[in-house]
Design an enzyme around this catalytic site. Sequence first.
Site, PDB file in Angstrom:
ATOM      1  N   ASP A  26       7.765 -11.711  -0.098  1.00 16.94           N
ATOM      2  CA  ASP A  26       8.679 -12.788  -0.474  1.00 16.94           C
ATOM      3  C   ASP A  26       7.920 -14.110  -0.675  1.00 16.94           C
ATOM      4  OD1 ASP A  26      11.057 -14.008  -1.037  1.00 16.94           O
ATOM      5  OD2 ASP A  26      11.785 -14.035   1.022  1.00 16.94           O
ATOM      6  N   HIS A  43       5.162 -14.455  -9.732  1.00 17.72           N
ATOM      7  CA  HIS A  43       5.162 -12.990  -9.663  1.00 17.72           C
ATOM      8  C   HIS A  43       3.791 -12.440 -10.090  1.00 17.72           C
ATOM      9  CE1 HIS A  43       9.274 -12.913  -8.560  1.00 17.72           C
ATOM     10  NE2 HIS A  43       9.747 -13.316  -9.729  1.00 17.72           N
ATOM     11  N   LEU A 137      -4.547   6.796   0.831  1.00 14.78           N
ATOM     12  CA  LEU A 137      -3.447   5.870   1.135  1.00 14.78           C
ATOM     13  C   LEU A 137      -2.230   6.320   0.338  1.00 14.78           C
ATOM     14  CD1 LEU A 137      -2.496   2.993   2.327  1.00 14.78           C
ATOM     15  CD2 LEU A 137      -2.977   2.137   0.046  1.00 14.78           C
TER      16      LEU A 137
HETATM   17  C1  FPP Z   1      10.384 -12.104  -3.896  1.00 19.00           C
HETATM   18  O1  FPP Z   1       9.944 -13.422  -4.115  1.00 19.00           O
HETATM   19  C2  FPP Z   1       9.602 -11.194  -4.714  1.00 19.00           C
HETATM   20  C3  FPP Z   1      10.109 -10.329  -5.634  1.00 19.00           C
HETATM   21  C4  FPP Z   1      11.550 -10.163  -5.890  1.00 19.00           C
HETATM   22  C5  FPP Z   1       9.227  -9.501  -6.452  1.00 19.00           C
HETATM   23  C6  FPP Z   1       7.976  -9.034  -5.781  1.00 19.00           C
HETATM   24  C7  FPP Z   1       7.031  -8.574  -6.809  1.00 19.00           C
HETATM   25  C8  FPP Z   1       5.692  -8.709  -6.766  1.00 19.00           C
HETATM   26  C9  FPP Z   1       4.942  -9.283  -5.647  1.00 19.00           C
HETATM   27  C10 FPP Z   1       4.882  -8.243  -7.877  1.00 19.00           C
HETATM   28  C11 FPP Z   1       4.433  -6.826  -7.705  1.00 19.00           C
HETATM   29  C12 FPP Z   1       5.443  -6.022  -8.343  1.00 19.00           C
HETATM   30  C13 FPP Z   1       5.358  -4.701  -8.645  1.00 19.00           C
HETATM   31  C14 FPP Z   1       6.424  -4.173  -9.484  1.00 19.00           C
HETATM   32  C15 FPP Z   1       4.317  -3.777  -8.221  1.00 19.00           C
HETATM   33  P1  FPP Z   1      10.963 -14.441  -4.758  1.00 19.00           P
HETATM   34  O2  FPP Z   1      10.828 -14.389  -6.213  1.00 19.00           O
HETATM   35  O3  FPP Z   1      12.342 -14.175  -4.251  1.00 19.00           O
HETATM   36  O4  FPP Z   1      10.414 -15.802  -4.212  1.00 19.00           O
HETATM   37  P2  FPP Z   1      11.281 -17.047  -3.729  1.00 19.00           P
HETATM   38  O5  FPP Z   1      12.135 -16.563  -2.586  1.00 19.00           O
HETATM   39  O6  FPP Z   1      10.241 -18.022  -3.302  1.00 19.00           O
HETATM   40  O7  FPP Z   1      12.083 -17.505  -4.907  1.00 19.00           O
END
Ligand code: FPP
Length: 249
Positions: A26, A43, A137
């Site tokens: 997150d 992202h 893994l």
């Molecule tokens: C939450 O942060 C994150 C996500 C919903 C996506 C997580 C994805 C990645 C780390 C990329 C890797 C992905 C794959 C498909 C392998 P947020 O966007 O909710 O952040 P915020 O709470 O700060 O807005």
Amino acid sequence: MVTETGTTPEQPLPHNIPHHVAIIMDGNGRWAEARGLPRRAGHEAGTENLRRVIRAAVEFGVKILTIYAFSTENWNRPRWEVRALLHILENVIDRELDELNAEGVQLRHLGEPDRLPVKLQQKVRHAIELTRNNDRLILNIAFNYGGRDEIVRAVRRIIADGLPPEAITEDVISRYLYTAGLPDPDLIIRTSGELRISNFLLWQGAYAEYYATPTLWPDFDREEFRKALIDYCQRERRFGALAPPESAS
Ligand code: FPP
């Protein structure tokens, strides 16, 4: 002690490091916002970081890593962001599959493939098939995953298979989940300071240890991961029982 390069040597990790670590990645959006960048850049930075964390998991001897990449609720995000996340999964498979395979990583998908674009479904299937015999893994990618949805689908399949009520046990339910055959997570990490489970591994996480850090996911590096593992190693896991007596004399 200080080494010739002036750095203190790293302490070896304890022996009881968690076998299965799950991560709620997150904070990508806030990471980007803090830099005046679009959320997509967060992202992308999060994806870069995922490569580092996978490498560190292999190095530290973690055997199963489960990452929460896209929840069943994430479809409610703006269309451009949903598209960006689908695109990232496709890119990860296109660009990283050969290396992950060469490194002995077995890829698995937790979630329903049906809502993904057909081409992406094919790529996911191919990645799973190609890496199925790897055992260094196991990397579970939870994508279009929701813990409640997983349990509902399991119950439907149990009923469709005609199991009588007396045959339903915890083991049976576990065998109908996406994680069938895998041990439950020992440690669930959530980055970015939020203290919620957000529909992640509701059944499997019953006795997991939780670790929350304010660090945003793109900054959760090898050192932060190491800290989380050390924190876990210092905990006493009782699984609802009492602590073992100090000495049984
Ligand atoms: C939450 O942060 C994150 C996500 C919903 C996506 C997580 C994805 C990645 C780390 C990329 C890797 C992905 C794959 C498909 C392998 P947020 O966007 O909710 O952040 P915020 O709470 O700060 O807005």
